[in-house]
Design an enzyme around this catalytic site. Sequence first.
Site, PDB file in Angstrom:
ATOM      1  N   GLY A 270       0.835  -1.199   0.000  1.00 19.46           N
ATOM      2  CA  GLY A 270       0.000   0.000   0.000  1.00 19.46           C
ATOM      3  C   GLY A 270       0.865   1.242   0.000  1.00 19.46           C
ATOM      4  O   GLY A 270       2.044   1.198   0.330  1.00 19.46           O
ATOM      5  N   PHE A 274       2.873  10.012   2.467  1.00 20.17           N
ATOM      6  CA  PHE A 274       4.234  10.145   2.966  1.00 20.17           C
ATOM      7  C   PHE A 274       4.933   8.804   3.196  1.00 20.17           C
ATOM      8  O   PHE A 274       6.094   8.783   3.573  1.00 20.17           O
ATOM      9  CB  PHE A 274       4.227  10.927   4.289  1.00 20.17           C
ATOM     10  CG  PHE A 274       3.736  12.332   4.140  1.00 20.17           C
ATOM     11  CD1 PHE A 274       4.583  13.333   3.705  1.00 20.17           C
ATOM     12  CD2 PHE A 274       2.417  12.643   4.415  1.00 20.17           C
ATOM     13  CE1 PHE A 274       4.130  14.636   3.566  1.00 20.17           C
ATOM     14  CE2 PHE A 274       1.962  13.937   4.281  1.00 20.17           C
ATOM     15  CZ  PHE A 274       2.805  14.942   3.848  1.00 20.17           C
ATOM     16  N   SER A 276       5.049   4.267   2.283  1.00 18.59           N
ATOM     17  CA  SER A 276       4.617   3.067   1.557  1.00 18.59           C
ATOM     18  C   SER A 276       4.836   1.869   2.469  1.00 18.59           C
ATOM     19  O   SER A 276       5.701   1.895   3.352  1.00 18.59           O
ATOM     20  CB  SER A 276       5.406   2.900   0.252  1.00 18.59           C
ATOM     21  OG  SER A 276       6.796   2.844   0.516  1.00 18.59           O
ATOM     22  N   VAL A 277       4.045   0.827   2.280  1.00 19.05           N
ATOM     23  CA  VAL A 277       4.153  -0.382   3.096  1.00 19.05           C
ATOM     24  C   VAL A 277       4.479  -1.555   2.174  1.00 19.05           C
ATOM     25  O   VAL A 277       3.831  -1.746   1.144  1.00 19.05           O
ATOM     26  CB  VAL A 277       2.846  -0.656   3.882  1.00 19.05           C
ATOM     27  CG1 VAL A 277       3.007  -1.905   4.741  1.00 19.05           C
ATOM     28  CG2 VAL A 277       2.484   0.541   4.759  1.00 19.05           C
ATOM     29  N   ASP A 388      -8.405   7.720  13.751  1.00 17.69           N
ATOM     30  CA  ASP A 388      -8.563   7.500  12.305  1.00 17.69           C
ATOM     31  C   ASP A 388      -9.107   6.096  12.036  1.00 17.69           C
ATOM     32  O   ASP A 388      -8.607   5.393  11.160  1.00 17.69           O
ATOM     33  CB  ASP A 388      -7.228   7.716  11.585  1.00 17.69           C
ATOM     34  CG  ASP A 388      -7.403   7.878  10.071  1.00 17.69           C
ATOM     35  OD1 ASP A 388      -8.522   8.247   9.644  1.00 17.69           O
ATOM     36  OD2 ASP A 388      -6.445   7.641   9.322  1.00 17.69           O
TER      37      ASP A 388
END
Length: 573
Positions: A270, A274, A276-277, A388
């Site tokens: 993903g 800021f 990315s995984v 969130d």
Amino acid sequence: MTTPDLPERLNISRSSTADAAAAEPSPNGTTFYSTDEPESGQKRQGRGEDHAMLATKQQKTYHDGDKTLPTTPTTPAPALTPSPTPVLASRSTTLSPSTTAKYFQSDFTVVNRKPFELEMPDWSANTKAWAFLQSQNPKYPNVYLVKKELNGQERTGYLLGRQPDSDIRFEQSEISKRHCLIYMETGSNGKAKGIRIFLEDLSFNGTWVNGTLVGVKNRVMLRNRDEIQLFRRSSYAENDLRQKFYRVLFPPIYEAHICDHEYEIRRLLGRGNFASVHHAIHRGTGAVAAIKVLNKNRFAQKPRMIQAIIQEVGIMMSLRKHPLVVNIDRVFNEQHKIYLVLEYVPGGELFDYVSTNKTIDEDSTRFIFWQLFMAIKYLHDNNIAHRDLKPENVLLADREKLHIKITDFGLAKTEHRDQSFGSQCGTPNYVAPEILNAPDSRGYDKQCDLWSLGVMLYICLCGFPPFSEENAPPSMKAQIKMGKYTFPSPYWDNISELAKNLIRSLLTVDPIERLNVREALLHEWMHQNREDLKARQNRLGEAVLADILQSEQTVDVTPTQVLMTQSQSLERF
């Protein structure tokens, strides 16, 4: 993909001297242990090599410009004056003159005892330790700080406080339940590899390093021989034993790697604005991990973003590993990037699961929300608001069992006493109405998470959100602030009234009237078809259920606490 050679293990043998000095830190506080030269062609060091030469090579310090998070201060240098020789006081009527050191306390008589001696670390017997908390007071045990196993239940960092599950637990009322956190980051400046050890102050009562107040919500980088105090009193002398706690000592040799040497970073999982995984494999063990990669250049001029990263790391490090929360293993803070090594969760997002299935039946939804409520209860009990919550931030550990885990603590924040949050953040469809208030009246707390869960419950049962610009007028923001939504036919015709009642109780505009997480767990809908819920819980497995229940216990004694409980030094001040 070609796998590069594994890095040379520079510390196969450690110094056997108990009082060996740690490597000197660079000006920014990083303690470097090994050079960063190309390693693929190097021969692995043998056990018979000259250990002194090897240690000298590792302790070389690099003072070149090292890019780190600029908002992280380092601690002032500790005073070089020798520590006083404290004596363990106990109730006694014996009084005799002697050259033996004497110690006075207001509720203790003077006693003659063998002077309290500081214990030096045995690094050769504790090869995995990245620091040693040397007790400055006989009341407290010495503690080696080691890298904890990801499959254990311990938190990654070390929590000090009165909270029952603290790694180092105290009894004094001056010390907060969650007082301060100590954790380590591995990193590189492009020339050498090393570690940074941080202390984060979680207490309004204050934590002091070398006599300087850190301040709640702040963190400092520790240096070798820094002294840590959990409280200070102006009425006490500087060397008063009652306000002596710990000195932190660093090992003379420590095996530090950069992320690429330990992990093979593979496919993209993903991407955000800021970060990315990526899916990653540990080169030595084959263990799977998810690595969140943050590019420093993207947020170098964004101090709020830097603070958010510090906050995210601190919160995740402070939490004990929980089966319903994605856990952090370690942090690599390198020259251009920061790598957060996280638990890999293979089943994808709850968002994709809902999108594929259109809706989720009530029994399955009830089980998912039992887990969500239990996870949020765990966070809220630790005074952490996620801020969130949305289906994209809930991952499925097992799609068949519907075992879920909450992830992404980028906006999470610790709630301190009666203070409220003031920043406007979250995802528009899921944000609570109190967050949308004007700045002068925007005060909110962790109850905002319950509103988000109400939106998620609505979506799981019908497949679309309660608030949307498609329903305008009024605007989505106005809909949220008014709590204006419906249960349209035919989508809600077959959904129980109890489910709708729980949604109404969560989507209550006034956060004081809104259900809290304990009340949500007790709602009547959560106890419908209890046999089905029990069967689904059992399918999670005994180990998972035991860990969930253990997090609910008010008394949770860790090995460190056992040492303190067994010690005679646990008399109260």
